[in-house]
Design a protein around this motif. Structure first.
Motif, PDB file in Angstrom:
ATOM      1  N   GLN A  48      -3.325  11.421  -7.051  1.00 41.83           N
ATOM      2  CA  GLN A  48      -3.059  11.551  -5.618  1.00 41.83           C
ATOM      3  C   GLN A  48      -4.307  11.207  -4.802  1.00 41.83           C
ATOM      4  OE1 GLN A  48      -1.579  15.519  -5.111  1.00 41.83           O
ATOM      5  NE2 GLN A  48       0.452  15.044  -5.988  1.00 41.83           N
ATOM      6  N   SER A  49      -5.479  11.564  -5.322  1.00 41.54           N
ATOM      7  CA  SER A  49      -6.726  11.232  -4.617  1.00 41.54           C
ATOM      8  C   SER A  49      -6.917   9.721  -4.552  1.00 41.54           C
ATOM      9  CB  SER A  49      -7.912  11.879  -5.335  1.00 41.54           C
ATOM     10  OG  SER A  49      -7.812  13.280  -5.291  1.00 41.54           O
ATOM     11  N   GLU A  51      -4.532   7.489  -4.653  1.00 36.04           N
ATOM     12  CA  GLU A  51      -3.538   6.981  -3.712  1.00 36.04           C
ATOM     13  C   GLU A  51      -3.979   7.238  -2.280  1.00 36.04           C
ATOM     14  OE1 GLU A  51      -0.780   5.240  -4.163  1.00 36.04           O
ATOM     15  OE2 GLU A  51      -1.149   5.160  -6.328  1.00 36.04           O
ATOM     16  N   PHE A  52      -4.580   8.413  -2.051  1.00 37.35           N
ATOM     17  CA  PHE A  52      -5.056   8.752  -0.712  1.00 37.35           C
ATOM     18  C   PHE A  52      -6.146   7.777  -0.264  1.00 37.35           C
ATOM     19  CE2 PHE A  52      -8.072  10.998   2.021  1.00 37.35           C
ATOM     20  CZ  PHE A  52      -7.246  11.334   3.090  1.00 37.35           C
ATOM     21  N   LYS A  53      -7.060   7.449  -1.193  1.00 37.88           N
ATOM     22  CA  LYS A  53      -8.135   6.518  -0.846  1.00 37.88           C
ATOM     23  C   LYS A  53      -7.583   5.117  -0.555  1.00 37.88           C
ATOM     24  CE  LYS A  53     -11.798   8.868  -3.414  1.00 37.88           C
ATOM     25  NZ  LYS A  53     -12.755   8.768  -4.539  1.00 37.88           N
ATOM     26  N   LYS A  54      -6.543   4.738  -1.293  1.00 43.07           N
ATOM     27  CA  LYS A  54      -5.975   3.405  -1.084  1.00 43.07           C
ATOM     28  C   LYS A  54      -5.226   3.315   0.242  1.00 43.07           C
ATOM     29  CE  LYS A  54      -5.258   2.045  -5.903  1.00 43.07           C
ATOM     30  NZ  LYS A  54      -4.224   1.680  -6.912  1.00 43.07           N
ATOM     31  N   ASN A  55      -4.485   4.333   0.540  1.00 41.32           N
ATOM     32  CA  ASN A  55      -3.564   4.276   1.665  1.00 41.32           C
ATOM     33  C   ASN A  55      -4.119   4.886   2.951  1.00 41.32           C
ATOM     34  OD1 ASN A  55      -1.629   3.125  -0.065  1.00 41.32           O
ATOM     35  ND2 ASN A  55      -0.947   5.192  -0.734  1.00 41.32           N
ATOM     36  N   THR A  56      -5.328   5.381   2.926  1.00 40.33           N
ATOM     37  CA  THR A  56      -5.886   6.029   4.109  1.00 40.33           C
ATOM     38  C   THR A  56      -6.996   5.154   4.687  1.00 40.33           C
ATOM     39  OG1 THR A  56      -5.418   8.187   3.137  1.00 40.33           O
ATOM     40  CG2 THR A  56      -6.979   8.133   4.967  1.00 40.33           C
ATOM     41  N   PRO A  57      -6.983   4.984   6.013  1.00 39.23           N
ATOM     42  CA  PRO A  57      -8.045   4.180   6.641  1.00 39.23           C
ATOM     43  C   PRO A  57      -9.417   4.783   6.344  1.00 39.23           C
ATOM     44  CG  PRO A  57      -6.257   4.587   8.181  1.00 39.23           C
ATOM     45  CD  PRO A  57      -5.975   5.414   6.998  1.00 39.23           C
ATOM     46  N   GLU A  58     -10.408   3.891   6.386  1.00 43.51           N
ATOM     47  CA  GLU A  58     -11.761   4.306   6.015  1.00 43.51           C
ATOM     48  C   GLU A  58     -12.313   5.339   6.976  1.00 43.51           C
ATOM     49  OE1 GLU A  58     -16.134   2.362   5.077  1.00 43.51           O
ATOM     50  OE2 GLU A  58     -14.434   1.077   5.589  1.00 43.51           O
ATOM     51  N   LEU A  60     -10.712   7.582   8.626  1.00 42.41           N
ATOM     52  CA  LEU A  60     -10.074   8.884   8.355  1.00 42.41           C
ATOM     53  C   LEU A  60     -10.619   9.493   7.064  1.00 42.41           C
ATOM     54  CD1 LEU A  60      -7.995  11.003   9.161  1.00 42.41           C
ATOM     55  CD2 LEU A  60      -6.254   9.667   7.939  1.00 42.41           C
ATOM     56  N   ARG A  61     -10.873   8.593   6.100  1.00 42.45           N
ATOM     57  CA  ARG A  61     -11.432   9.096   4.840  1.00 42.45           C
ATOM     58  C   ARG A  61     -12.789   9.726   5.081  1.00 42.45           C
ATOM     59  NH1 ARG A  61      -9.863   4.101   2.676  1.00 42.45           N
ATOM     60  NH2 ARG A  61     -12.066   3.545   2.353  1.00 42.45           N
TER      61      ARG A  61
END
Length: 224
Positions: A48-49, A51-58, A60-61
């Protein structure tokens, strides 16, 4: 010693090691299952982490990165404490799971201790009986000695009585012999006296006869 064994027996009986081992075994099974579940959860969280890094803008990350890092640190700390607790539990579990229950041995020890105490009491009673028997034997020996002494005294008395009897008989015989001797002496003297008297009497009769003859002769001469 008997009190200690009895106290230990009661303690371990209340402790119920077998029940504790069953509970530890059940807990170990639960922990093993939870470890599998935790491993699966950790893998899902990693996935999930990603996936979160892939799908979340930088941007926001970057904003949530400190929060995620804090969560990660707390999770790591909890995981460490959990592993330490599980390791401590497993260490105790491994040491206790195969430990034999001391209750049967303590129960047997308690029974043996009671038997030993009973044997000790019996030995004490036997010792008292032996001492009493020794006293009776001593008294019996004293009585036997007294009987021997009494028998010896009776024998001495019998011998003394026999000696007195013999002495009395000897004295009686001596007195009888003396009386016989005295009687014989007196009889002899009496016979001598009688013989002397008879002789004198005969002599007197002879003199009387002679005088009478002379008298008759004188008378005859006178009348002639």
């Amino acid at each position: 010693m008997a009190a200690n064994v009895g106290s230990m027996f009661q303690y371990w009986k209340r402790f119920d090691l077998q029940q504790l081992q069953r509970e530890l075994d059940a807990t170990a099974t639960v922990l093993a299952n939870r470890q599998d579940e935790s491993e699966q959860s950790r893998k899902r969280l990693i996935e999930q982490s990603r996936e979160f890094k892939k799908n979340t803008p930088e941007d926001l990350r970057k904003q949530v990165a400190p929060l995620l890092k804090s969560f990660q640190g707390e999770i790591d700390a909890l995981s460490k404490r959990s592993k330490e607790a599980e390791a401590a539990f497993l260490n105790v579990y491994k040491r206790l799971i195969d430990v034999p229950d001391p209750v049967p041995a303590l129960d047997l020890g308690q029974q043996l201790q009671l038997k030993v105490q009973r044997l000790h009491d019996i030995e004490t009673e036997n010792q008292k009986l032996r001492e009493t028997l020794d006293e009776y034997n001593k008294e019996f020996a004293e009585v036997k000695n007294q009987e021997v002494t009494i028998k010896a005294l009776k024998e001495k008395i019998r011998e003394y009585e026999q000696t007195l009897k013999n002495q009395a008989e000897t004295i009686a015989l001596e007195k009888e012999q003396k009386l016989q001797n005295d009687f014989a002496e007196k009889e002899r003297k009496l016979q001598e006296t009688q013989m002397s008297t008879t002789s004198k009497l005969e002599e007197a009769e002879h003199k009387v006869q002679t005088l009478q003859t002379a008298l008759e002769k004188t008378r005859t001469e006178l009348f002639d």
